[in-house]
Design a protein around this motif. Structure first.
Motif, PDB file in Angstrom:
ATOM      1  N   VAL A  57      -3.940   3.042  23.261  1.00  0.00           N
ATOM      2  CA  VAL A  57      -4.435   3.781  21.562  1.00  0.00           C
ATOM      3  C   VAL A  57      -4.451   2.648  20.711  1.00  0.00           C
ATOM      4  O   VAL A  57      -5.742   2.144  20.772  1.00  0.00           O
ATOM      5  CB  VAL A  57      -3.372   4.598  21.225  1.00  0.00           C
ATOM      6  CG1 VAL A  57      -4.077   5.352  19.643  1.00  0.00           C
ATOM      7  CG2 VAL A  57      -4.126   5.809  21.877  1.00  0.00           C
ATOM      8  N   SER A  65     -11.360  -0.065  15.850  1.00  0.00           N
ATOM      9  CA  SER A  65     -11.133   0.422  14.198  1.00  0.00           C
ATOM     10  C   SER A  65     -10.658  -0.949  13.583  1.00  0.00           C
ATOM     11  O   SER A  65     -11.330  -0.766  11.694  1.00  0.00           O
ATOM     12  CB  SER A  65      -9.960   1.454  13.817  1.00  0.00           C
ATOM     13  OG  SER A  65     -10.034   2.509  15.213  1.00  0.00           O
ATOM     14  N   THR A 161     -14.826   8.594   7.846  1.00  0.00           N
ATOM     15  CA  THR A 161     -14.434   9.543   9.025  1.00  0.00           C
ATOM     16  C   THR A 161     -13.812   8.669   9.924  1.00  0.00           C
ATOM     17  O   THR A 161     -13.199   8.376  11.119  1.00  0.00           O
ATOM     18  CB  THR A 161     -15.768   9.445   9.617  1.00  0.00           C
ATOM     19  OG1 THR A 161     -16.807  10.592   9.057  1.00  0.00           O
ATOM     20  CG2 THR A 161     -15.484  10.309  11.135  1.00  0.00           C
ATOM     21  N   THR A 165     -10.565   8.930  12.171  1.00  0.00           N
ATOM     22  CA  THR A 165     -10.187   8.985  13.401  1.00  0.00           C
ATOM     23  C   THR A 165      -9.297   8.397  13.931  1.00  0.00           C
ATOM     24  O   THR A 165      -8.316   8.330  14.478  1.00  0.00           O
ATOM     25  CB  THR A 165     -11.769   8.690  14.009  1.00  0.00           C
ATOM     26  OG1 THR A 165     -12.917   9.809  13.697  1.00  0.00           O
ATOM     27  CG2 THR A 165     -11.751   8.122  15.036  1.00  0.00           C
ATOM     28  N   PHE A 168      -5.934  10.410  13.373  1.00  0.00           N
ATOM     29  CA  PHE A 168      -6.161  10.928  14.643  1.00  0.00           C
ATOM     30  C   PHE A 168      -5.122  10.338  15.659  1.00  0.00           C
ATOM     31  O   PHE A 168      -4.372  11.015  16.445  1.00  0.00           O
ATOM     32  CB  PHE A 168      -7.210  11.334  14.701  1.00  0.00           C
ATOM     33  CG  PHE A 168      -7.307  12.762  15.807  1.00  0.00           C
ATOM     34  CD1 PHE A 168      -6.837  14.418  15.908  1.00  0.00           C
ATOM     35  CD2 PHE A 168      -7.279  12.181  17.119  1.00  0.00           C
ATOM     36  CE1 PHE A 168      -6.416  15.065  16.732  1.00  0.00           C
ATOM     37  CE2 PHE A 168      -7.009  13.928  18.433  1.00  0.00           C
ATOM     38  CZ  PHE A 168      -7.035  14.652  18.150  1.00  0.00           C
ATOM     39  N   GLY A 169      -5.951   9.138  15.565  1.00  0.00           N
ATOM     40  CA  GLY A 169      -5.422   9.122  17.219  1.00  0.00           C
ATOM     41  C   GLY A 169      -3.879   8.493  17.067  1.00  0.00           C
ATOM     42  O   GLY A 169      -3.287   7.615  18.699  1.00  0.00           O
ATOM     43  N   LEU A 172      -2.109  11.526  17.746  1.00  0.00           N
ATOM     44  CA  LEU A 172      -1.659  11.513  18.925  1.00  0.00           C
ATOM     45  C   LEU A 172      -0.647  11.066  19.539  1.00  0.00           C
ATOM     46  O   LEU A 172      -0.411  11.337  20.820  1.00  0.00           O
ATOM     47  CB  LEU A 172      -3.199  10.818  19.587  1.00  0.00           C
ATOM     48  CG  LEU A 172      -3.926  11.663  20.621  1.00  0.00           C
ATOM     49  CD1 LEU A 172      -3.660  13.630  20.882  1.00  0.00           C
ATOM     50  CD2 LEU A 172      -4.992  11.152  21.723  1.00  0.00           C
ATOM     51  N   VAL A 266      -9.146   7.358  25.534  1.00  0.00           N
ATOM     52  CA  VAL A 266      -9.433   7.874  25.049  1.00  0.00           C
ATOM     53  C   VAL A 266      -9.956   7.983  22.968  1.00  0.00           C
ATOM     54  O   VAL A 266     -10.450   8.409  22.737  1.00  0.00           O
ATOM     55  CB  VAL A 266      -7.601   9.281  24.730  1.00  0.00           C
ATOM     56  CG1 VAL A 266      -7.423   9.367  23.190  1.00  0.00           C
ATOM     57  CG2 VAL A 266      -7.975   9.616  26.477  1.00  0.00           C
ATOM     58  N   MET A 267      -8.818   6.514  22.436  1.00  0.00           N
ATOM     59  CA  MET A 267      -8.972   6.299  21.199  1.00  0.00           C
ATOM     60  C   MET A 267     -11.241   5.172  21.410  1.00  0.00           C
ATOM     61  O   MET A 267     -10.928   5.418  20.099  1.00  0.00           O
ATOM     62  CB  MET A 267      -7.739   5.029  20.955  1.00  0.00           C
ATOM     63  CG  MET A 267      -7.956   4.206  19.964  1.00  0.00           C
ATOM     64  SD  MET A 267      -7.674   5.989  18.600  1.00  0.00           S
ATOM     65  CE  MET A 267      -8.678   5.345  17.942  1.00  0.00           C
ATOM     66  N   LEU A 270     -13.320   8.617  20.929  1.00  0.00           N
ATOM     67  CA  LEU A 270     -12.805   8.868  19.719  1.00  0.00           C
ATOM     68  C   LEU A 270     -14.099   8.289  18.470  1.00  0.00           C
ATOM     69  O   LEU A 270     -14.690   8.865  17.758  1.00  0.00           O
ATOM     70  CB  LEU A 270     -11.314   9.135  19.334  1.00  0.00           C
ATOM     71  CG  LEU A 270     -10.497  10.524  19.882  1.00  0.00           C
ATOM     72  CD1 LEU A 270      -8.875  10.825  19.674  1.00  0.00           C
ATOM     73  CD2 LEU A 270     -10.924  11.204  19.217  1.00  0.00           C
ATOM     74  N   ASP A 271     -13.483   7.240  18.407  1.00  0.00           N
ATOM     75  CA  ASP A 271     -13.719   6.064  17.394  1.00  0.00           C
ATOM     76  C   ASP A 271     -15.048   6.004  17.598  1.00  0.00           C
ATOM     77  O   ASP A 271     -15.530   6.042  16.574  1.00  0.00           O
ATOM     78  CB  ASP A 271     -13.043   4.288  17.698  1.00  0.00           C
ATOM     79  CG  ASP A 271     -12.813   3.727  16.624  1.00  0.00           C
ATOM     80  OD1 ASP A 271     -13.663   3.167  15.891  1.00  0.00           O
ATOM     81  OD2 ASP A 271     -12.053   3.678  15.469  1.00  0.00           O
ATOM     82  N   LEU A 274     -17.089   9.608  16.834  1.00  0.00           N
ATOM     83  CA  LEU A 274     -16.603  10.388  15.964  1.00  0.00           C
ATOM     84  C   LEU A 274     -16.475   9.490  14.382  1.00  0.00           C
ATOM     85  O   LEU A 274     -17.037   9.395  13.619  1.00  0.00           O
ATOM     86  CB  LEU A 274     -15.121  10.527  15.222  1.00  0.00           C
ATOM     87  CG  LEU A 274     -14.952  11.655  16.231  1.00  0.00           C
ATOM     88  CD1 LEU A 274     -13.301  12.827  16.367  1.00  0.00           C
ATOM     89  CD2 LEU A 274     -16.079  13.120  16.530  1.00  0.00           C
TER      90      LEU A 274
END
Length: 275
Positions: A57, A65, A161, A165, A168-169, A172, A266-267, A270-271, A274
């Motif tokens: 992540v 990000s 956003t 995100t 959230f990551g 997580l 997963v990250m 998400l990035d 989203l």
């Protein structure tokens, strides 16, 4: 729901938004640490998988990000030298954690007491373990704060956003991390409550770092791409120097790598999906 959350965070301003986001990541760490009340032990293979997931992540967040927006925004502020803020900031973040690593006494989770790092000290193993994770959490909080500040400044390639995100990551991966910190403390015959307490306290630095990161980029706009890259460099240093070595000290090396790959994917999803 996302629109309502964005509206709320926009209304309260980037510094308070960063504070709330990093308090969220801290609370998720506490939730993970609370698992020590329900489990007597944590299988070493699962611990290595969870640490690998954490590393994945952090690696993905560092690029999508932080580094990518730093380079994109630099094209506006530093035309013809868009690589410079990312390079300087990345090196600065890495050297910052390097300096903390050399000065602050600490001990990584799966290491023997004879392998403690930093200045020599007689501090207890428990204290050294907590300090190691605290150092680990500084760049995570910083990354979230910087991204909220960047979104408030209207940085190219950064949206609210994307900041949500990232928070959230980070949250997580903080859940398994909190569990992975508390359980080794429990194995040292520390009570369940103290193991939980020390485990969640290791992430208290995230809100502090988050607020500092948001303040820095809100009030010093030209520093924004440097700050984004700084957080990325700090996170990459932690992953390579701490997280990955901790997962490679037992026979679970392959599944730990798979955990890292899953965390990265997963990250990334998400990035990109989203953010």
């Amino acid at each position: 729901m996302m629109e309502s959350l964005e509206s709320f965070l926009r209304d309260i301003g980037p510094v308070y938004a960063a504070l709330l986001a990093t308090v969220f990541t801290w609370l998720v760490t506490a939730l993970g640490a609370s698992m020590v009340f329900f489990f007597k032990d944590l299988n070493r293979a699962w611990q290595d998988i969870m640490l690998g997931f954490t590393g994945g992540v952090m690696l993905a967040a560092s690029f999508w990000s932080l580094l990518a927006p730093a380079i994109e925004y630099s094209e506006q502020l530093y035309p013809g030298m868009s690589w410079m803020p990312a390079a300087v900031g990345f090196l600065g973040g890495s050297l910052f954690i390097f300096g903390l690593d050399k000065l602050a006494p600490h001990l990584h989770i799966n290491f023997e007491e004879s392998e403690k790092e930093g200045v020599k000290t007689t501090w207890h193993r428990t204290t050294l373990l907590i300090l190691a994770i605290t150092i680990h959490n500084i760049p995570e909080g910083l990354a979230v704060g910087v991204l909220f500040g960047a979104a408030a400044n209207g940085a190219e390639g950064v949206t609210l956003t994307a900041a949500i995100t990232l928070a959230f990551g980070i949250g997580l991966q903080n859940f398994p991390e909190g569990f992975a910190v508390a359980m080794p403390l429990r194995r040292l015959n520390i009570s369940r409550f103290k193991s939980f307490w020390y485990g969640q306290m290791s992430a208290i630095v995230e809100p502090v770092a988050g607020v500092i990161g948001a303040l820095a980029v809100v009030y010093i706009e030209p520093a924004l791409p440097f700050a984004l890259a700084f957080a990325a460099g700090a996170m990459i240093y932690v992953v390579v120097e701490e997280v990955i070595p901790e997962t490679q000290r037992d026979k679970n090396t392959d599944v730990a790598v798979l955990g890292l790959i899953v965390g990265f994917v997963v990250m990334m999803v998400l990035d990109v999906g989203l953010g």
